[in-house]
Design an enzyme around this catalytic site. Sequence first.
Site, PDB file in Angstrom:
ATOM      1  CG  ASP A 183      -6.408 -10.713  15.188  1.00  0.00           C
ATOM      2  OD1 ASP A 183      -6.356  -9.729  15.955  1.00  0.00           O
ATOM      3  OD2 ASP A 183      -6.805 -10.645  14.013  1.00  0.00           O
ATOM      4  CG  HIS A 185     -10.481  -9.159  15.991  1.00  0.00           C
ATOM      5  ND1 HIS A 185     -11.751  -9.147  15.464  1.00  0.00           N
ATOM      6  CD2 HIS A 185      -9.676  -9.477  14.964  1.00  0.00           C
ATOM      7  CE1 HIS A 185     -11.703  -9.457  14.177  1.00  0.00           C
ATOM      8  NE2 HIS A 185     -10.456  -9.672  13.848  1.00  0.00           N
ATOM      9  CD  GLU A 209      -3.578  -9.447  13.342  1.00  0.00           C
ATOM     10  OE1 GLU A 209      -2.784 -10.353  13.002  1.00  0.00           O
ATOM     11  OE2 GLU A 209      -4.629  -9.214  12.716  1.00  0.00           O
ATOM     12  CD  GLU A 235      -7.082  -6.525  11.179  1.00  0.00           C
ATOM     13  OE1 GLU A 235      -6.187  -7.353  11.399  1.00  0.00           O
ATOM     14  OE2 GLU A 235      -8.278  -6.821  11.197  1.00  0.00           O
ATOM     15  CG  ASP A 257      -6.164  -5.173   3.651  1.00  0.00           C
ATOM     16  OD1 ASP A 257      -6.111  -5.068   2.401  1.00  0.00           O
ATOM     17  OD2 ASP A 257      -6.877  -5.999   4.240  1.00  0.00           O
ATOM     18  CG  HIS A 284      -5.617  -7.417   7.322  1.00  0.00           C
ATOM     19  ND1 HIS A 284      -6.686  -6.835   6.664  1.00  0.00           N
ATOM     20  CD2 HIS A 284      -6.162  -8.220   8.272  1.00  0.00           C
ATOM     21  CE1 HIS A 284      -7.814  -7.264   7.212  1.00  0.00           C
ATOM     22  NE2 HIS A 284      -7.524  -8.109   8.190  1.00  0.00           N
TER      23      HIS A 284
HETATM   24 MG   LIG Z   1      -6.599  -9.021  12.605  1.00  0.00          MG
END
Ligand SMILES: [Mg+2]
Length: 381
Positions: A183, A185, A209, A235, A257, A284
């Site tokens: 991830d 981010h 991700e 997400e 999500d 997510h």
């Molecule tokens: Mg994430």
Amino acid sequence: MKITRIETFLVPPRWLMCRVETDEGVVGWGEPVVEGRAETVRAAVGELSDLLLGQDPRPVEHHWQRLTKAAFYRGGPVLSSAVAGLDQALWDIAGKSLGVPVHRLLGGPVRDKVRVYGWVGGDDPAELADAVAARVESGLTAVKMNAAGVVGRSATVREIDAIVGRLAGVREVLGPDRDVAVDFHGRFNAATARRVLPLLEPLRPMFAEEPVLPEYGHLLADVVRSSPVPIATGERLFGRSEFLPALQAGIAVAQPDLSHAGGISEVRRIASLAETYDALLAPHCPLGPLALAASLQVAFATPNFLIQEQSMGIHYNRDAELLDYVLDADAFAFPDGHIHRTEAPGLGVEVDEDAVRRADRTGHRWRPPVWSHDDGSFAEW
Ligand SMILES: [Mg+2]
């Protein structure tokens, strides 16, 4: 059947649950929450309740249309998450009132078990290796890790080498039969993502991700084109209109999500949209039991499903765990790295209502960490 009461519960570590009661004794549960904005979403659920009280809960789609559109202003994390939790509760009621699991109402199961992954943390490679070994020991066949902690928007040579080194350490513990996802981010910029992604490919992560922040979605196609690693995102996208450009950019994995992107109703549509781009669904879910239960119901009924995130053992869950709020922990057991399908009605999970009410008395004020670079400027978390 009529909806007679809608309640919300602010429960540690950082979640919000809703309980929708009917005059026929059927009760539905959902999880309307944005991490760090739980009280804001709670207020939104209170406002939306006006549209549901006194109504028959079972025309779920009709309610979804009204909840998302009736107040003129639409979308965004708060409203979409409030609707998501209520939508989960309405599906829960729809299933329970017929005595069937939600996946039966979505066309029936297409699989018997759902592969799940767990998070591993730690900056130190040895610490990370221990965390991965513990996850493998718990039965998981896949893990996810952060690419880096605080990192410059333009990562340094040392930072990039550390990212590759950490992933190499994890791959060594996992071997070729298990998977790791990374991830990003959105912590460094798109140019840096393009530089880093090819370096990760020899270690064959399942996906990378959020290589760019949602506001840089117009750069996503460049990143996808430059990356041999499959790209995942979603997400922080809240409906099918927001997923469309990401899918057009060529993402391989869509990550809506269930508690943010309009609930079961909308995630089901996002999955279908993703299928037209040959993209897979990996929802997510670093959240609680109802978000996970809703995710599983979609996974059981969705053909282009890849893997499900789940929060058991995640580093956020310091004050409480997902299983603290359910009476049937078996619903979430993953003996072979998979959660197995059952015929339990509705969302398929029995909420420990006493535990939820007790936890709400304590509540929480969870906020995401606020990070800084060495020079004091804001750093992406
Ligand atoms: Mg994430």
